[in-house]
Design a protein around this motif. Structure first.
Motif, PDB file in Angstrom:
ATOM      1  N   TRP A 190       9.618   7.918   2.885  1.00  0.00           N
ATOM      2  CA  TRP A 190       8.330   7.313   2.568  1.00  0.00           C
ATOM      3  C   TRP A 190       8.494   5.790   2.516  1.00  0.00           C
ATOM      4  O   TRP A 190       9.518   5.287   2.058  1.00  0.00           O
ATOM      5  CB  TRP A 190       7.819   7.829   1.231  1.00  0.00           C
ATOM      6  CG  TRP A 190       7.152   9.160   1.330  1.00  0.00           C
ATOM      7  CD1 TRP A 190       7.743  10.356   1.604  1.00  0.00           C
ATOM      8  CD2 TRP A 190       5.765   9.422   1.159  1.00  0.00           C
ATOM      9  NE1 TRP A 190       6.816  11.360   1.627  1.00  0.00           N
ATOM     10  CE2 TRP A 190       5.589  10.817   1.347  1.00  0.00           C
ATOM     11  CE3 TRP A 190       4.655   8.637   0.863  1.00  0.00           C
ATOM     12  CZ2 TRP A 190       4.335  11.428   1.258  1.00  0.00           C
ATOM     13  CZ3 TRP A 190       3.410   9.245   0.760  1.00  0.00           C
ATOM     14  CH2 TRP A 190       3.266  10.626   0.962  1.00  0.00           C
ATOM     15  N   PRO A 191       7.509   5.020   2.981  1.00  0.00           N
ATOM     16  CA  PRO A 191       7.637   3.561   2.955  1.00  0.00           C
ATOM     17  C   PRO A 191       7.589   3.010   1.538  1.00  0.00           C
ATOM     18  O   PRO A 191       7.129   3.674   0.599  1.00  0.00           O
ATOM     19  CB  PRO A 191       6.430   3.096   3.776  1.00  0.00           C
ATOM     20  CG  PRO A 191       5.443   4.200   3.672  1.00  0.00           C
ATOM     21  CD  PRO A 191       6.241   5.468   3.586  1.00  0.00           C
ATOM     22  N   GLU A 192       8.064   1.782   1.399  1.00  0.00           N
ATOM     23  CA  GLU A 192       8.072   1.124   0.087  1.00  0.00           C
ATOM     24  C   GLU A 192       6.662   0.998  -0.473  1.00  0.00           C
ATOM     25  O   GLU A 192       6.452   1.088  -1.691  1.00  0.00           O
ATOM     26  CB  GLU A 192       8.710  -0.260   0.219  1.00  0.00           C
ATOM     27  CG  GLU A 192       8.757  -1.046  -1.074  1.00  0.00           C
ATOM     28  CD  GLU A 192       9.360  -2.423  -0.888  1.00  0.00           C
ATOM     29  OE1 GLU A 192       9.522  -3.137  -1.907  1.00  0.00           O
ATOM     30  OE2 GLU A 192       9.664  -2.788   0.263  1.00  0.00           O
ATOM     31  N   HIS A 193       5.686   0.787   0.409  1.00  0.00           N
ATOM     32  CA  HIS A 193       4.281   0.678  -0.013  1.00  0.00           C
ATOM     33  C   HIS A 193       3.509   1.826   0.627  1.00  0.00           C
ATOM     34  O   HIS A 193       2.894   1.658   1.690  1.00  0.00           O
ATOM     35  CB  HIS A 193       3.697  -0.666   0.400  1.00  0.00           C
ATOM     36  CG  HIS A 193       4.363  -1.840  -0.260  1.00  0.00           C
ATOM     37  ND1 HIS A 193       4.048  -2.243  -1.532  1.00  0.00           N
ATOM     38  CD2 HIS A 193       5.348  -2.667   0.174  1.00  0.00           C
ATOM     39  CE1 HIS A 193       4.789  -3.291  -1.849  1.00  0.00           C
ATOM     40  NE2 HIS A 193       5.586  -3.559  -0.837  1.00  0.00           N
ATOM     41  N   PRO A 194       3.492   2.998   0.004  1.00  0.00           N
ATOM     42  CA  PRO A 194       2.814   4.147   0.597  1.00  0.00           C
ATOM     43  C   PRO A 194       1.301   4.047   0.420  1.00  0.00           C
ATOM     44  O   PRO A 194       0.808   3.227  -0.373  1.00  0.00           O
ATOM     45  CB  PRO A 194       3.370   5.324  -0.208  1.00  0.00           C
ATOM     46  CG  PRO A 194       3.667   4.738  -1.550  1.00  0.00           C
ATOM     47  CD  PRO A 194       4.143   3.322  -1.269  1.00  0.00           C
ATOM     48  N   PRO A 195       0.558   4.855   1.152  1.00  0.00           N
ATOM     49  CA  PRO A 195      -0.901   4.851   0.976  1.00  0.00           C
ATOM     50  C   PRO A 195      -1.315   5.175  -0.456  1.00  0.00           C
ATOM     51  O   PRO A 195      -0.696   6.013  -1.116  1.00  0.00           O
ATOM     52  CB  PRO A 195      -1.361   5.940   1.960  1.00  0.00           C
ATOM     53  CG  PRO A 195      -0.291   5.967   3.009  1.00  0.00           C
ATOM     54  CD  PRO A 195       0.989   5.719   2.267  1.00  0.00           C
ATOM     55  N   THR A 196      -2.358   4.502  -0.903  1.00  0.00           N
ATOM     56  CA  THR A 196      -2.949   4.785  -2.218  1.00  0.00           C
ATOM     57  C   THR A 196      -4.311   5.449  -2.081  1.00  0.00           C
ATOM     58  O   THR A 196      -4.834   5.993  -3.055  1.00  0.00           O
ATOM     59  CB  THR A 196      -3.112   3.477  -3.016  1.00  0.00           C
ATOM     60  OG1 THR A 196      -3.953   2.570  -2.280  1.00  0.00           O
ATOM     61  CG2 THR A 196      -1.762   2.822  -3.250  1.00  0.00           C
ATOM     62  N   GLY A 238       2.654 -12.967  -7.226  1.00  0.00           N
ATOM     63  CA  GLY A 238       1.712 -12.749  -8.311  1.00  0.00           C
ATOM     64  C   GLY A 238       0.456 -12.007  -7.942  1.00  0.00           C
ATOM     65  O   GLY A 238      -0.412 -11.786  -8.803  1.00  0.00           O
ATOM     66  N   GLN A 239       0.306 -11.610  -6.690  1.00  0.00           N
ATOM     67  CA  GLN A 239      -0.933 -10.935  -6.319  1.00  0.00           C
ATOM     68  C   GLN A 239      -0.961  -9.499  -6.847  1.00  0.00           C
ATOM     69  O   GLN A 239       0.081  -8.885  -7.102  1.00  0.00           O
ATOM     70  CB  GLN A 239      -1.111 -10.942  -4.806  1.00  0.00           C
ATOM     71  CG  GLN A 239      -0.232  -9.958  -4.029  1.00  0.00           C
ATOM     72  CD  GLN A 239      -0.877  -9.570  -2.700  1.00  0.00           C
ATOM     73  OE1 GLN A 239      -0.810 -10.309  -1.739  1.00  0.00           O
ATOM     74  NE2 GLN A 239      -1.525  -8.405  -2.685  1.00  0.00           N
ATOM     75  N   ALA A 240      -2.165  -8.956  -7.004  1.00  0.00           N
ATOM     76  CA  ALA A 240      -2.307  -7.556  -7.398  1.00  0.00           C
ATOM     77  C   ALA A 240      -1.861  -6.645  -6.257  1.00  0.00           C
ATOM     78  O   ALA A 240      -1.960  -7.027  -5.084  1.00  0.00           O
ATOM     79  CB  ALA A 240      -3.771  -7.266  -7.745  1.00  0.00           C
ATOM     80  N   PRO A 241      -1.357  -5.466  -6.570  1.00  0.00           N
ATOM     81  CA  PRO A 241      -0.977  -4.540  -5.499  1.00  0.00           C
ATOM     82  C   PRO A 241      -2.181  -4.222  -4.618  1.00  0.00           C
ATOM     83  O   PRO A 241      -3.282  -3.978  -5.128  1.00  0.00           O
ATOM     84  CB  PRO A 241      -0.513  -3.298  -6.264  1.00  0.00           C
ATOM     85  CG  PRO A 241      -0.144  -3.795  -7.623  1.00  0.00           C
ATOM     86  CD  PRO A 241      -1.081  -4.918  -7.905  1.00  0.00           C
ATOM     87  N   PRO A 242      -2.025  -4.252  -3.311  1.00  0.00           N
ATOM     88  CA  PRO A 242      -3.162  -3.986  -2.429  1.00  0.00           C
ATOM     89  C   PRO A 242      -3.505  -2.504  -2.372  1.00  0.00           C
ATOM     90  O   PRO A 242      -2.671  -1.637  -2.662  1.00  0.00           O
ATOM     91  CB  PRO A 242      -2.663  -4.478  -1.069  1.00  0.00           C
ATOM     92  CG  PRO A 242      -1.182  -4.294  -1.139  1.00  0.00           C
ATOM     93  CD  PRO A 242      -0.800  -4.572  -2.549  1.00  0.00           C
ATOM     94  N   THR A 243      -4.730  -2.239  -1.993  1.00  0.00           N
ATOM     95  CA  THR A 243      -5.119  -0.875  -1.631  1.00  0.00           C
ATOM     96  C   THR A 243      -4.545  -0.572  -0.256  1.00  0.00           C
ATOM     97  O   THR A 243      -4.654  -1.382   0.656  1.00  0.00           O
ATOM     98  CB  THR A 243      -6.651  -0.747  -1.588  1.00  0.00           C
ATOM     99  OG1 THR A 243      -7.176  -1.013  -2.889  1.00  0.00           O
ATOM    100  CG2 THR A 243      -7.078   0.644  -1.144  1.00  0.00           C
ATOM    101  N   VAL A 244      -3.908   0.584  -0.115  1.00  0.00           N
ATOM    102  CA  VAL A 244      -3.313   0.985   1.166  1.00  0.00           C
ATOM    103  C   VAL A 244      -3.994   2.266   1.621  1.00  0.00           C
ATOM    104  O   VAL A 244      -3.961   3.274   0.909  1.00  0.00           O
ATOM    105  CB  VAL A 244      -1.791   1.186   1.054  1.00  0.00           C
ATOM    106  CG1 VAL A 244      -1.208   1.588   2.403  1.00  0.00           C
ATOM    107  CG2 VAL A 244      -1.125  -0.082   0.528  1.00  0.00           C
ATOM    108  N   ILE A 245      -4.626   2.216   2.786  1.00  0.00           N
ATOM    109  CA  ILE A 245      -5.442   3.326   3.282  1.00  0.00           C
ATOM    110  C   ILE A 245      -4.785   3.961   4.500  1.00  0.00           C
ATOM    111  O   ILE A 245      -4.272   3.261   5.387  1.00  0.00           O
ATOM    112  CB  ILE A 245      -6.858   2.847   3.655  1.00  0.00           C
ATOM    113  CG1 ILE A 245      -7.524   2.148   2.460  1.00  0.00           C
ATOM    114  CG2 ILE A 245      -7.720   4.012   4.142  1.00  0.00           C
ATOM    115  CD1 ILE A 245      -8.864   1.511   2.799  1.00  0.00           C
ATOM    116  N   ALA A 246      -4.824   5.287   4.558  1.00  0.00           N
ATOM    117  CA  ALA A 246      -4.287   6.006   5.720  1.00  0.00           C
ATOM    118  C   ALA A 246      -4.950   7.364   5.826  1.00  0.00           C
ATOM    119  O   ALA A 246      -5.525   7.878   4.856  1.00  0.00           O
ATOM    120  CB  ALA A 246      -2.774   6.168   5.614  1.00  0.00           C
TER     121      ALA A 246
END
Length: 420
Positions: free
Chosen positions: A151-157, A97-105
């Motif tokens: 590309w990974p399942e959770h790419p950088p945002t 249930g968590q919100a999608p995280p910010t992913v930084i790269a």
């Protein structure tokens, strides 16, 4: 190629790579998850800030172990670089249930993922060879997950260029781009907790700045980044592989500066040799006085100094070896057949190769072994002799990459084909 390669070195047999999972609270609310590849979880007022996510095959175990210490959702993820053991294991760390995280790269990571997709089949072969000595083992190897060359399942945002400061809750993180093993590397300092996360700019063995099958590495920039880290005088160093270094700033400084000095020495001595009349590249490498450090974290277990020197030459000296015959060379099988005819036959070459390996002349033996196999790939006596040569060469190799490439040559020889 279904049989196990003789003298292959499994990655978990290398000291700084371990399939186990260990969680250490290295500073208040800061957890180092140590395994094959490490990740770090900073627990903040707004949730976890994750630095890397580990190898997908092991991240579920890492996440389960971490949840014994904190149930905070993942707020932000920072990828130190785009390798499969750092940027592909996020999913198990997320809570329901968590919100999608910010992913930084760093912005260079996008090109890396595109390149993986463009060269998927090539990468499967070379990674199968590098990690298990079997070029056809990529799909079945326990480190090679489906989708790893995409590309990974959770790419950088969120992408950044040179430097970026991020505050999550009451905690500040300073991100810095560097080129080292990769061109998309990020190292991170958390001043509030005096913690330095180096990614693979620091591991537990000699820097992976050579790697004969992979793209360009940057040991000169790598050394600069290590010196910038050392100038921060951190209390805790969290490497991309290997155990954390905690509460000994002097030891951390020695390690960072010692690694920088090692890289600078290889680069300087290689450039000095390159400038000395532009000799053929293979001769440059053989003539360089490479450093032989005593520190355990600078041993050539995975990569080696000779390969680092070759990467320096590739960057500054181009792809041509410097030998006129190799500017526009003949086909290898045609050259091999001609040499075999001159000495009598391919079996004579193979027999001499076996004699040379027994005399301790492994490098020379391999040249003759290659020519013998390429001249007569279906000759069983030649196959056996060449396999014997490379079994001996693999057994004598100090670094994993050399051992597994030589061991893969045994498989090729037994099948009557070379690396073609």
């Amino acid at each position: 190629m279904s049989q196990k390669a003789a003298n292959a070195v499994p990655i978990f047999d290398v000291d700084n790579f371990d399939a186990g999972v260990d969680i250490t609270e290295v500073a208040e609310d800061t957890y180092q998850c140590t395994s094959f590849a490490n990740c770090t979880a900073f627990d903040t007022a707004e949730g976890l800030v994750m630095v890397d996510t580990g190898l997908a095959a092991l991240s579920e175990h890492m996440a389960e172990a971490l949840r014994a210490h904190t149930d905070s959702p993942v707020h932000t993820v920072i990828y130190t670089h785009g390798h499969v053991d750092h940027a592909y294991g996020l999913e198990p760390f997320l809570v329901d249930g968590q919100a999608p995280p910010t992913v930084i790269a760093n912005e260079a990571m996008a090109d890396r993922f595109d390149r993986y997709a463009q060269t998927k089949q090539y990468n499967e072969v070379i990674n199968g060879r590098q990690f298990s000595a079997d070029p056809e083992a990529a799909d079945s190897h326990d480190l090679m997950d489906e989708g790893m060359f995409e590309w990974p399942e959770h790419p950088p945002t969120t992408w950044y260029s040179d430097d970026l400061t991020v505050t999550v809750g009451d905690t500040t993180f300073e991100l810095h781009h560097a080129r080292g093993e990769t061109d998309d590397a990020t190292w991170l300092y958390c001043p509030d907790r005096d913690v330095l996360c180096s990614g693979d700019l620091v591991t537990a063995s000699a820097p992976n700045a050579g790697n004969p099958q992979k793209v360009q590495r940057y040991p000169w920039d790598w050394a600069d980044a290590l010196r910038e880290m050392a100038a921060l005088d951190p209390a805790t160093l969290l490497p991309g592989h290997g155990q954390p270094a905690v509460d000994d700033p002097e030891a951390i400084e020695r390690r960072l500066l010692g690694c920088a000095d090692y890289l600078d020495t290889v680069v300087d001595r290689t450039l000095e040799a390159l400038n000395d009349g532009a000799p053929p590249h293979v001769d440059i490498v053989r003539d360089i006085d490479l450093p032989e450090p005593e520190e355990p974290w600078l041993q050539s277990e995975y990569d080696c100094g000779e390969f680092i020197a070759r990467n320096v030459i590739r960057y500054y000296g181009g792809w041509w070896t410097g030998r006129p015959s190799e500017l526009k060379p003949a086909r290898r099988d045609a050259l091999a057949a001609e040499i075999a005819d001159l000495v009598g036959d391919a079996e004579t070459l193979a027999t001499r190769a076996e004699a040379l390996i027994e005399e301790g002349e492994g490098r020379l033996a391999c040249h003759l072994a290659d020519y013998a196999l390429e001249a007569a790939p279906e000759d069983e006596a030649v196959q056996t002799a060449v396999a014997n040569v490379y079994e001996e060469r693999a057994a004598a190799a100090e670094d994993m990459m050399s051992a597994n490439i030589f061991a893969s040559a045994v498989l090729y020889a037994n099948e009557g084909r070379s690396f073609r």
